[in-house]
Design a protein around this motif. Sequence first.
Motif, PDB file in Angstrom:
ATOM      1  N   PRO A  81       3.688   0.171  -7.787  1.00 21.75           N
ATOM      2  CA  PRO A  81       3.349  -1.256  -8.361  1.00 21.75           C
ATOM      3  C   PRO A  81       3.626  -1.074 -10.058  1.00 21.75           C
ATOM      4  O   PRO A  81       4.267  -1.622 -10.862  1.00 21.75           O
ATOM      5  CB  PRO A  81       2.138  -1.681  -8.419  1.00 21.75           C
ATOM      6  CG  PRO A  81       1.733  -0.953  -7.001  1.00 21.75           C
ATOM      7  CD  PRO A  81       2.328   0.495  -6.875  1.00 21.75           C
ATOM      8  N   ASP A  82       3.377   0.272 -10.629  1.00 20.51           N
ATOM      9  CA  ASP A  82       3.217   0.567 -11.977  1.00 20.51           C
ATOM     10  C   ASP A  82       4.722   1.605 -12.326  1.00 20.51           C
ATOM     11  O   ASP A  82       4.844   1.784 -13.515  1.00 20.51           O
ATOM     12  CB  ASP A  82       2.306   1.303 -12.355  1.00 20.51           C
ATOM     13  CG  ASP A  82       1.003   0.243 -12.343  1.00 20.51           C
ATOM     14  OD1 ASP A  82       0.995  -0.726 -12.401  1.00 20.51           O
ATOM     15  OD2 ASP A  82      -0.354   1.064 -11.816  1.00 20.51           O
ATOM     16  N   ARG A 105       3.971  -8.916  -3.217  1.00 21.92           N
ATOM     17  CA  ARG A 105       4.904  -7.959  -3.086  1.00 21.92           C
ATOM     18  C   ARG A 105       5.901  -7.581  -2.065  1.00 21.92           C
ATOM     19  O   ARG A 105       5.326  -7.488  -0.924  1.00 21.92           O
ATOM     20  CB  ARG A 105       4.264  -6.399  -3.531  1.00 21.92           C
ATOM     21  CG  ARG A 105       5.249  -5.202  -3.691  1.00 21.92           C
ATOM     22  CD  ARG A 105       4.453  -3.961  -3.904  1.00 21.92           C
ATOM     23  NE  ARG A 105       5.219  -2.921  -3.912  1.00 21.92           N
ATOM     24  CZ  ARG A 105       5.623  -2.216  -4.748  1.00 21.92           C
ATOM     25  NH1 ARG A 105       5.387  -2.682  -6.011  1.00 21.92           N
ATOM     26  NH2 ARG A 105       6.423  -1.156  -4.690  1.00 21.92           N
ATOM     27  N   THR A 128       7.064 -10.630  -6.236  1.00 19.81           N
ATOM     28  CA  THR A 128       7.669  -9.462  -6.731  1.00 19.81           C
ATOM     29  C   THR A 128       8.588  -8.825  -5.542  1.00 19.81           C
ATOM     30  O   THR A 128       7.972  -8.635  -4.490  1.00 19.81           O
ATOM     31  CB  THR A 128       6.668  -8.505  -7.208  1.00 19.81           C
ATOM     32  OG1 THR A 128       5.829  -8.791  -8.141  1.00 19.81           O
ATOM     33  CG2 THR A 128       7.421  -7.055  -7.551  1.00 19.81           C
TER      34      THR A 128
END
Length: 200
Positions: free
Chosen positions: A154-155, A76, A141
């Motif tokens: 992240p969500d 990420r 990401t």
Amino acid sequence: MKVLLLRDVYKLGLAGDVKKVADGYARNFLLPRGFATAATAGALKQAERVRASGDKLRQHENREKAGVAEALTGLRLEFPVRASEQGRLYGSVTHQMVADAIEAATGESVDRRSVMAPPLREIGVFEVPIRLTADLVPTVTAVLYPEDEEPPGPDDVATDEQQPETEADAVAAQPEPESSGEAEQIEPEVEAEGPPPAAE
């Protein structure tokens, strides 16, 4: 125009494959960069030898890059950026910025031409493929968020997968052939403006 690929070409084929492509694509990219040669009768007789050489080189590259692929998978990267109220960036997150962020996060050096996505120009969370070899294309990401805000978790935001925009983009991302590499060599027979300001 039919060509014999001398090197693996992303989203086109592997060394030794015979492909029919647009004349401009062949003459402007594949032939001058040494990725392919015209599929003449003489060249086609060497197709199996080219394929065997390409397979050997690919296996070597896969072994060499396996650790890098593992380090990149699921990585990420966060980019605080300046953007308009509509979420459009003042500039873009470029291939070089993604490559630099990968090196800062993992210590692994990645060529900017391995970043198989257009420059990122809006706020969001994006899945960006990184082409290490024809077989190893891990995805990182990229999280772009306003510099005066906290990055999303992240969500929090759905991701968008980024892909090369054109055939030319895919070929431009290929590493330059090495003059003394293991890939078979067959003799062929036959950015305008400055970069946009980098996001901060």
